[in-house]
Scaffold this active site. Structure first.
Site, mmCIF file in Angstrom:
data_model
loop_
_atom_site.group_PDB
_atom_site.id
_atom_site.type_symbol
_atom_site.label_atom_id
_atom_site.label_comp_id
_atom_site.label_asym_id
_atom_site.label_seq_id
_atom_site.Cartn_x
_atom_site.Cartn_y
_atom_site.Cartn_z
ATOM 1 N N SER A 1 14.413 15.005 2.024
ATOM 2 C CA SER A 1 15.694 14.484 2.058
ATOM 3 C C SER A 1 15.159 13.136 2.875
ATOM 4 O O SER A 1 14.280 13.160 3.537
ATOM 5 C CB SER A 1 16.375 14.592 3.434
ATOM 6 N N GLU B 1 2.216 1.574 -3.636
ATOM 7 C CA GLU B 1 1.169 2.375 -4.098
ATOM 8 C C GLU B 1 0.555 3.509 -4.139
ATOM 9 O O GLU B 1 0.849 4.512 -4.707
ATOM 10 C CB GLU B 1 -0.192 1.015 -3.860
ATOM 11 N N ARG C 1 0.840 -1.293 -0.333
ATOM 12 C CA ARG C 1 0.102 -0.028 -0.088
ATOM 13 C C ARG C 1 0.838 1.368 -0.555
ATOM 14 O O ARG C 1 0.328 2.486 -1.016
ATOM 15 C CB ARG C 1 -0.634 0.312 1.233
#
Lengths: 147, 147, 147, 147, 147, 147, 147, 147, 147, 147
Positions: E114, E91, E88
């Site tokens: 960063s 994704e 997830r």
């Protein structure tokens, strides 16, 4: 036990005893190219060749049998090789691949250079500007035929 | 316009006019291996060479300029080539890769065969059992040095 | 036993004994860059260097022999490195790759910077806004030649 | 229209007009490394820089606007580069990757060399045995911190 | 022995003893995010932290030394994660990647957030329609600069 | 025509007219995160939202219809992103992936953080040592259940 | 123009005119297997064959020339085919690959079945339980030889 | 213990004892193709078959049970096989894949040749120009149906 | 010890004792689908479930603890499965993927079918033309929302 | 023109005219699952079906012919899908793949569920806690047989 185990034993013994491939080849009575490939698990030996190799590297009877079994070929761990020396050959295929294709087809028509009915000879080519690696490859041309 | 466009025009013109790489090379005055690779977008031509190639393939002034630009090299669409002729060369690297490595190191020590300071000659090798493709490669040995 | 086993032993010993690469290099009498690469399995040592390394890391006679064998090079487990420090170098190649290409060709013509006849020096560059890593690379330019 | 279109126009114009990156950089008033990367679609220009570049390469107002947009970076078509010059840099990361890591950590502790707060200088290093490519890289060290 | 061995021992001990990461973090005196990452082989501990971790998980002196060595980072076995929870997050990068890019550039200009000078806090967010995972990330903005 | 064509037109118009995502979001009356993702082809708009976007970017009736079609999601051209800003998020998943997993499971048990019932807020976090990117993510926890 | 363009024209014409491969093969006077492969861009035609094909598919003189050029072979867009019919053949190689290897080596020794000096015949095999696809392959055995 | 362990034991025993697949098949009373595939871990044996195989290869009761478990199929270590013999079959799929598709669809309509309701027979085909490998494949045609 | 070790022990015990998944599920008192997935290392058990499983498969106290730890999910060794049974499911996703997408969006709008709040039932469907595998899947629809 | 062109025209027309798959299916007189897959380029239509589809989407005679040609199947641009809805199905194969395998083999023995002799029905399943997607799949079991 597998062919890979025998290959690793051969390599480890070579390092430990300081054996040279050229000397192994001389004892087998064949080219250093074929013999080295065979010891590295890429070619199949007959009984007499396996006995010679077995003696040089101290192999057991079962280990020698593995040398006589056709191996699963392909000597590299990745599809694009990381080792610089081997990569240069991959780069030649990448850069000159279409050139090989054009020139062989121009000379012979449709077909391939066999990688099976194939032999090669690798040697030092002395040169004042730095010695060179000289490789002569010879592979049978196999034509595609209509049917 | 890009180098690829020029390469495609050269190939299309070659097919349409039935030009042979060997004849192109003769006009350029260099080996067929280098000239073919250059026409296929893998080498860089100087002004005179580009003019000769431009005349043979009917290139415009701008197209000839692209021949003098160093190309992004690599002639194959996939990392493992699908074309059978080119694949056989990939297979030789796969099967003999570790053999090349062992034998070159045994002869020269740590280093590589240059793919840059390199030349080759590809010719027909007559043989009663079927003619063979004969390729002689010559690449400078480059040693790794300590520092 | 393989070169990888020796590399792992060297690293484990380094951690256990708190050895520093700079000190190893000083004892070998070469740069820390080359010596570290050699200890990590990427370069080949001669007898004297192997003896020094062997003493520092407590290697057996056979393990020292492996240090003198040309290793299969390539130090990373994946083709795109996952480690952030190493990835930044990969990113430089990705972002600046075509820039390297354009500028080297503009200065030298067609050819490459050798990764074999190559040396480098990595050091701390003091800076009020935060110290910097300074790396000087020097590689021989190798021109493509016509043939 | 996209940034890629502008990059391709810049490159095509450079070839057609025979422009040199060093001259472009001089007109922009910055290093050839940064300016070349910017022209190749890897850096973002401000208004004045874009105007200068636009004048050199004959860009339209809209094309100049694209130069001021942050590009999607990464200049190479494959994750392992096929071009020999660029591959050598990839090879350096592959062979020396763990060495970079060990030496930077030994000197600075855990962290990375920034590829953002980074600059470099590439120049010819005259050498009797053949001129060399000299590259000085300087990147800020960024430490990992606990939290 | 390697860092991976130590990580696996920590995880196995955690399962066997039913240790909680939050408790480990409390004893170390740092955030659960950093401490968990460190125990999973992604961060480097100092002597005192390693001693605390060593006591909790029953590590030997040598194992504790490995905690103080900068690890080769990257905690996942495949480049696209198969585990649904971790996927997830992948994704989110895939779907929102260009959105992150647009909004950060709109606010800050060219540069990055960063991943080194970075911290995060993960907690439960009570919600009548089902509790939520709340993650606050904070990373320093690093601008690209011209040079 | 496809959704991709509409996305490209939106981006090109944004560059040409100098539109800001924050302003677009204000006119739509939703967060800049969701609206930007929608304009970049990752979310689905309703009629009213599509009309607003259509007016801002000068879209035709058919183009607006595409904004109301659920798109094929995934905004990146490669599975490992090459753009440095986006890569840092990928790196966070790589380095902290197992940490996310451990801490969410420790707090919630087996399940995932939804990437669908999800929202986020990205803003500037002023900081004397350099401003920071602050991202708050909130995703519903979805438990695995037995059945 | 390229061979791919000619292949696409042949396929489009076949669909538009409802041509059958078996009829094409009958007119060429060769097997439907070879002729179909040739029309799909995998084999090279001679002048007479190209004229016949050209007449059937309405090809121009230049298009017919492309049929006489050796094509870059490999007919599939991905290394693992997604089309179910073609995948089943890939699956046979995957499941039976080592069986092919064992049985051919047991019968013939080390070597391969040629994919060049190869022909095949595909036909319907009537069967009460549902007709079957019957494929007879015949490839020359090529032995590895020592040298 | 796993099916892979049993497969490896069978292969090692075959090498050590010089057993032939054809003899194993004769004792099992089935084709050499199916029996070899089963011994190589690709098919499932019934009790009687497993007892026969167990006797030939000296398997324990537990090992014989594994032969009766449906294996996870797929016999090759890489998706594109490196072994030359097996690669030639992959090449046939690559070169003739679209031809298989066209001809089967022309004869049968939309559907596939089953790789499950499938059998094959591999034998030597004597030929004056060199013996050939002859493979007859027979797979049920499975039509796609509307619903 | 790891979850994988426990999974392998469960599978080996299942083979050795001839245990059936349906019987295991009956003893646990849940569906055979969930219980099998849990035993194969894809789901997390509570104390009572782990005790039941532990008794059936003769697990130690520590092994049972691993069953209660959330596993790293994903049960397949390659991203495209090689096993024919599992590949057919992958093929369904490949062939019907866009159909799933179109029909779910047409019925529900933008969102997904949850793979977490999901259950399924797999059973034999008697059929005169050959029995069929019948799978009923039920996953909660999760809508994307604006924010 | 190719099947892909026809598919894209169908989709573009669907968006422009607001056509629903369910209505298309009703006019064709078949399930919405099969008809949608066919319109998306995954199934083959007969003359009457193609005429109906052609009328709905305004296809030319040649375009309708393409609908009657067996397409090259596989509807996704990457082997691991990036779209969240489709990925969830891929995830089900990844997480439950070995479970499918175990349970189908336990019930039916060695063989597969056909993805060709296959049908499915996708519908809304009302549920107080949120409606669910309900999918019933039915595929013929195909047993491996000995031969």
């Amino acid at each position: 036990m597998s062919r890979l185990d025998v290959t690793e034993k051969i390599i480890a013994t070579k390092v430990a005893k300081g054996i040279k491939w050229a000397d192994v080849a001389a004892k087998v009575g064949l080219s250093k190219e074929w013999v080295t490939a065979a010891c590295l698990g890429q070619m199949t030996l007959d009984k007499k060749q396996a006995d010679t190799i077995g003696k040089i590297f101290g192999l057991s009877a079962d280990e020698k049998k593995w040398l006589m079994v056709v191996p699963y070929k392909g000597s590299l761990p990745t599809s694009v090789p990381t080792d610089p020396l081997i990569y240069r050959f991959y780069e030649l295929v990448s850069v000159y691949g279409t050139t090989f294709k054009e020139l062989i087809h121009e000379e012979f028509g449709d077909g391939i250079m066999s990688a099976i009915d194939f032999k090669m000879d690798l040697k030092r080519e002395p040169n004042a500007a730095g010695d060179r690696v000289n490789i002569v490859m010879s592979g049978k041309f196999l034509p595609y035929k209509t049917y």
